[in-house]
Structure formats: structure tokens, C-alpha cells
Design a protein around this motif. Structure first.
Motif, PDB file in Angstrom:
ATOM      1  N   THR A  80       2.068  -6.649  12.383  1.00  0.00           N
ATOM      2  CA  THR A  80       2.653  -6.882  13.709  1.00  0.00           C
ATOM      3  C   THR A  80       3.222  -8.296  13.786  1.00  0.00           C
ATOM      4  O   THR A  80       4.330  -8.507  14.297  1.00  0.00           O
ATOM      5  CB  THR A  80       1.603  -6.645  14.809  1.00  0.00           C
TER       6      THR A  80
ATOM      7  N   ARG B 148       6.452  -8.334  11.663  1.00  0.00           N
ATOM      8  CA  ARG B 148       7.571  -7.689  12.362  1.00  0.00           C
ATOM      9  C   ARG B 148       8.105  -8.589  13.478  1.00  0.00           C
ATOM     10  O   ARG B 148       9.314  -8.727  13.649  1.00  0.00           O
ATOM     11  CB  ARG B 148       7.113  -6.339  12.923  1.00  0.00           C
ATOM     12  N   ALA B 149       7.209  -9.240  14.224  1.00  0.00           N
ATOM     13  CA  ALA B 149       7.626 -10.141  15.294  1.00  0.00           C
ATOM     14  C   ALA B 149       8.386 -11.353  14.758  1.00  0.00           C
ATOM     15  O   ALA B 149       9.231 -11.914  15.450  1.00  0.00           O
ATOM     16  CB  ALA B 149       6.405 -10.601  16.097  1.00  0.00           C
TER      17      ALA B 149
ATOM     18  N   SER C  54       4.366   1.589  14.807  1.00  0.00           N
ATOM     19  CA  SER C  54       5.609   1.121  15.437  1.00  0.00           C
ATOM     20  C   SER C  54       6.200  -0.109  14.770  1.00  0.00           C
ATOM     21  O   SER C  54       7.388  -0.369  14.899  1.00  0.00           O
ATOM     22  CB  SER C  54       5.369   0.845  16.925  1.00  0.00           C
ATOM     23  N   PHE C  55       5.407  -0.864  14.028  1.00  0.00           N
ATOM     24  CA  PHE C  55       5.925  -2.066  13.363  1.00  0.00           C
ATOM     25  C   PHE C  55       6.552  -1.750  12.009  1.00  0.00           C
ATOM     26  O   PHE C  55       7.050  -2.630  11.338  1.00  0.00           O
ATOM     27  CB  PHE C  55       4.833  -3.118  13.196  1.00  0.00           C
ATOM     28  N   SER C  56       6.556  -0.491  11.593  1.00  0.00           N
ATOM     29  CA  SER C  56       7.094  -0.083  10.299  1.00  0.00           C
ATOM     30  C   SER C  56       8.322   0.803  10.467  1.00  0.00           C
ATOM     31  O   SER C  56       8.443   1.535  11.434  1.00  0.00           O
ATOM     32  CB  SER C  56       6.053   0.728   9.520  1.00  0.00           C
TER      33      SER C  56
END
Length: 185
Positions: free
Chosen positions: A152, A155-156, A180-182
Motif C-alpha cells: 500500500t 502504490r501510494a 486494490s493496490f495491485s
């Protein structure tokens, strides 16, 4: 060009120079994060694993070499430089070994590799602001909270993790591919 492709897999075969242009493999930053608790440094309070020199280029399983050839393409000096195009032949590849030669690894080792990558991309780091895509053909049926947390963060920060969807059929997507981060593939 100008894209950092991080291959989190088994590393590269020791003959990788026969297949890939040496200037596209970032050997000075390549690292091995394998061994779990048995190789952790007692002096490392960041939870990273030991980084045995050049272990990343002793892969006998071939998976990291396979993924790298999908990205860069390949040529073979032994057979008249026969070659195949890759999907991103201008990318620079950072091999981060997180799996052993049998394709198994620890979630802690993957977390350590992501922490290392985040350091490399931090302000003042060699890859600050460089578009970065991580390939992970890795999955499990059980979520790992520490890995979820670091991915996470990644990704951020602008890192795009491209993760295997899994081979579970009707059981659905595996972790971390289904998160959701992939970007699941």
C-alpha cells in the motif's frame, strides 16, 4: 525508456549476460532477500534480511530470467545473436531475489525487498521520481498484513505492482494479486 522494471522473483541465471544487454540490468542495486529468519542481521533494526553478494545472479530455477526476457526481450550470443523483442526493451531491470530456486519465499523477504525499493525511490535516492513497475508472479491464499501494508505504501508512492492473479480457478484471485493496490494479471 526511463522506466524501472523491478523483477521480484528468483533472480537471474549466472549466464544472464548472454541474453540481456548489461547496461539494462542494474547490477549495482540488485539484491537478494532470501533466507527468512535464518539470515537476518542482528544489527538491522529495519527488519531487512541479509543480502549475500551476487546471490541474485545464481538462479537455477529460471523464473526471474524468464520474466526479464518477457520485459526486455533476449538475444543469444551462442546462436548468432538470435533475438526476440520484449514488451519494454528500453526499460532498466532491477532484479530483487525474493524466491529461492524452487520458487518459494517468505512474506518477510518480500516486505524487505519493498522497503529496499522504497529507500531507492525516496528523495535523494537513485530512482526518486522514476516510473517504477514491479513484477511479482507470487501468490498465496492467505493475506499477509505486513506485505499489504508495504505494498500500500509502495502504490501510494507511485510504484505499480503487477501481480499474478493466481491459478485458483473458481476460488478467485490470490493474495496479493486480488488487492486494490495491485494490477492483477
Amino acid at each position: 525508456d526511463g522506466v524501472l522494471g523491478v523483477v521480484m522473483a528468483t533472480g537471474l541465471e549466472n549466464s544472464w549476460r548472454d541474453y540481456f544487454p548489461a547496461d539494462h540490468i542494474l547490477t549495482q542495486y540488485a539484491a537478494s532477500f532470501t533466507g527468512g529468519g535464518n539470515e537476518r542481521s542482528p544489527f538491522d533494526n529495519r527488519g531487512r534480511v541479509a543480502n549475500p553478494p551476487d546471490k541474485w545472479e545464481k538462479d537455477t530455477g529460471g523464473h526471474g530470467t524468464h520474466v526479464t526476457s518477457t520485459i526486455l526481450g533476449w538475444f543469444d550470443k551462442r546462436f548468432g545473436n538470435r533475438s526476440t523483442n520484449g514488451v519494454a526493451p528500453g526499460a532498466d531491470i532491477l532484479p530483487l531475489q525474493v524466491l529461492n530456486n524452487n520458487g518459494y519465499g517468505s512474506g518477510l523477504d518480500i516486505v524487505a525487498a519493498y522497503n529496499y525499493l522504497l529507500e531507492l525511490r525516496a528523495p535523494g535516492g537513485p530512482f526518486h521520481g522514476v516510473p517504477t513497475v514491479v513484477n511479482m508472479s507470487i501468490g498465496t491464499l492467505r493475506e499477509d498484513p505486513a506485505l499489504s501494508y508495504v505494498m500500500t505504501l509502495a502504490r501510494a508512492s507511485g510504484i505499480v505492482p503487477v501481480v499474478a492473479a493466481g491459478n485458483e480457478g473458481e476460488d478467485g484471485l490470490s493474495f496479493p494479486g486480488g488487492c486494490s493496490f495491485s494490477v492483477s494479471v
